[in-house]
Write an enzyme that holds these catalytic residues in place. Structure first.
Site, PDB file in Angstrom:
ATOM      1  N   HIS A   8       1.035  -1.058  -0.037  1.00 41.16           N
ATOM      2  CA  HIS A   8       0.123   0.159   0.045  1.00 41.16           C
ATOM      3  C   HIS A   8       1.123   1.294  -0.041  1.00 41.16           C
ATOM      4  CE1 HIS A   8      -2.771  -2.848   2.408  1.00 41.16           C
ATOM      5  NE2 HIS A   8      -3.360  -2.776   1.030  1.00 41.16           N
ATOM      6  N   LYS A  53     -17.076  -7.052  10.059  1.00 42.34           N
ATOM      7  CA  LYS A  53     -15.830  -7.700   9.818  1.00 42.34           C
ATOM      8  C   LYS A  53     -15.098  -7.212  11.129  1.00 42.34           C
ATOM      9  CE  LYS A  53     -14.235  -7.418   5.621  1.00 42.34           C
ATOM     10  NZ  LYS A  53     -12.993  -7.504   4.643  1.00 42.34           N
ATOM     11  N   SER A  59      -2.672  -8.165   2.550  1.00 44.15           N
ATOM     12  CA  SER A  59      -2.837  -7.996   4.099  1.00 44.15           C
ATOM     13  C   SER A  59      -3.377  -9.249   4.890  1.00 44.15           C
ATOM     14  CB  SER A  59      -3.945  -6.937   4.222  1.00 44.15           C
ATOM     15  OG  SER A  59      -3.514  -5.668   3.693  1.00 44.15           O
ATOM     16  N   ARG A  63      -2.130  -6.104  -8.769  1.00 48.17           N
ATOM     17  CA  ARG A  63      -0.846  -7.068  -8.465  1.00 48.17           C
ATOM     18  C   ARG A  63      -0.729  -7.887  -9.647  1.00 48.17           C
ATOM     19  NH1 ARG A  63      -2.666  -8.033  -2.293  1.00 48.17           N
ATOM     20  NH2 ARG A  63      -4.680  -7.332  -3.628  1.00 48.17           N
TER      21      ARG A  63
HETATM   22  P1  ADP Z   1      -9.675  -4.015  -0.137  1.00 43.68           P
HETATM   23  O1  ADP Z   1     -10.145  -4.945   1.045  1.00 43.68           O
HETATM   24  O2  ADP Z   1     -10.665  -2.911  -0.740  1.00 43.68           O
HETATM   25  O3  ADP Z   1      -9.204  -5.036  -1.347  1.00 43.68           O
HETATM   26  P2  ADP Z   1      -6.883  -3.761   0.726  1.00 43.68           P
HETATM   27  O4  ADP Z   1      -6.522  -3.034   1.819  1.00 43.68           O
HETATM   28  O5  ADP Z   1      -6.636  -5.285   0.675  1.00 43.68           O
HETATM   29  O6  ADP Z   1      -8.331  -3.513   0.369  1.00 43.68           O
HETATM   30  O7  ADP Z   1      -6.131  -3.051  -0.678  1.00 43.68           O
HETATM   31  C1  ADP Z   1      -6.489  -1.604  -0.829  1.00 43.68           C
HETATM   32  C2  ADP Z   1      -5.676  -1.382  -2.376  1.00 43.68           C
HETATM   33  O8  ADP Z   1      -4.350  -1.759  -2.143  1.00 43.68           O
HETATM   34  C3  ADP Z   1      -6.111  -2.310  -3.359  1.00 43.68           C
HETATM   35  O9  ADP Z   1      -6.299  -1.416  -4.620  1.00 43.68           O
HETATM   36  C4  ADP Z   1      -5.202  -3.246  -3.341  1.00 43.68           C
HETATM   37  O10 ADP Z   1      -5.023  -3.855  -4.980  1.00 43.68           O
HETATM   38  C5  ADP Z   1      -4.185  -2.395  -3.151  1.00 43.68           C
HETATM   39  N1  ADP Z   1      -2.790  -3.458  -2.907  1.00 43.68           N
HETATM   40  C6  ADP Z   1      -2.829  -4.210  -1.753  1.00 43.68           C
HETATM   41  N2  ADP Z   1      -1.667  -4.981  -1.620  1.00 43.68           N
HETATM   42  C7  ADP Z   1      -1.023  -4.358  -2.642  1.00 43.68           C
HETATM   43  C8  ADP Z   1       0.375  -4.974  -2.874  1.00 43.68           C
HETATM   44  N3  ADP Z   1       1.175  -5.649  -2.488  1.00 43.68           N
HETATM   45  N4  ADP Z   1       0.775  -4.058  -3.998  1.00 43.68           N
HETATM   46  C9  ADP Z   1       0.044  -3.059  -4.777  1.00 43.68           C
HETATM   47  N5  ADP Z   1      -1.209  -2.907  -4.233  1.00 43.68           N
HETATM   48  C10 ADP Z   1      -1.721  -3.491  -3.469  1.00 43.68           C
END
Ligand code: ADP
Length: 151
Positions: A18, A42, A129, A91
């Site tokens: 992120h 959640k 995450s 990703r």
């Molecule tokens: P959500 O629950 O909406 O997917 P996340 O917190 O998992 O939220 O992710 C928020 C954003 O960050 C999303 O656009 C996701 O694709 C991006 N993201 C998460 N991990 C990575 C990573 N390792 N590299 C690039 N983008 C990421």
């Protein structure tokens, strides 16, 4: 008109993946609002206050980055905050399949809001995450997956 982007997500926790997306988006937008979507069903690994506090400390020296939480629809949150862009990270193909539908829907219901995607850096493609949460649950140190707060 100011170019304001909302970066929505759960950020539970906010990882280096992120962080990489936000850092690379800073030169593109006048303002970036990192927006933590609150899902009442959640129960997260970190509570919302912990997430906000952690992310604020990470971007303490970046005046164009702010952190908020929201409970409504992402596009409504964008409209409230005068944001005309949504920022998301990509990703792989699985992310793409999912994001394409949401971006199209948001453009339709959000007055033409544009979703801007940044492709993940190779070093963070595997970072996710939910895997980090799983590892933390078993007592392992996860700090090397997370950005360093500015103290
Ligand atoms: P959500 O629950 O909406 O997917 P996340 O917190 O998992 O939220 O992710 C928020 C954003 O960050 C999303 O656009 C996701 O694709 C991006 N993201 C998460 N991990 C990575 C990573 N390792 N590299 C690039 N983008 C990421």
């Amino acid at each position: 008109m100011k170019r304001i982007a909302v970066f929505p997500g759960s950020f539970d926790p906010f990882t280096l993946g992120h962080f990489d997306i936000v850092e690379r988006a800073i030169p593109i937008f006048d303002e970036i609002i990192i927006a933590i979507g609150v899902n009442s069903e959640k129960k997260g690994h970190q509570n919302i206050e912990e997430r906000i506090n952690f992310i604020q400390r990470v971007f303490k020296n970046k005046p164009t980055v702010s952190v908020k939480s929201y409970r409504n629809l992402t596009v409504d949150f964008c409209i409230e905050n005068k944001a005309t862009f949504i920022l998301r990270g990509l990703r792989n193909g699985t992310d793409f399949e999912y994001e394409q539908k949401i971006a199209m829907m948001n453009q339709e219901i959000g007055n033409g809001i544009e979703t801007i995607f940044i492709i993940s850096s190779p070093a963070y493609v595997h970072l996710n995450s939910s895997v980090v949460r799983e590892v933390a649950k078993y007592g392992k140190d996860i700090s090397h997956f997370l950005p360093k707060p500015v103290e």
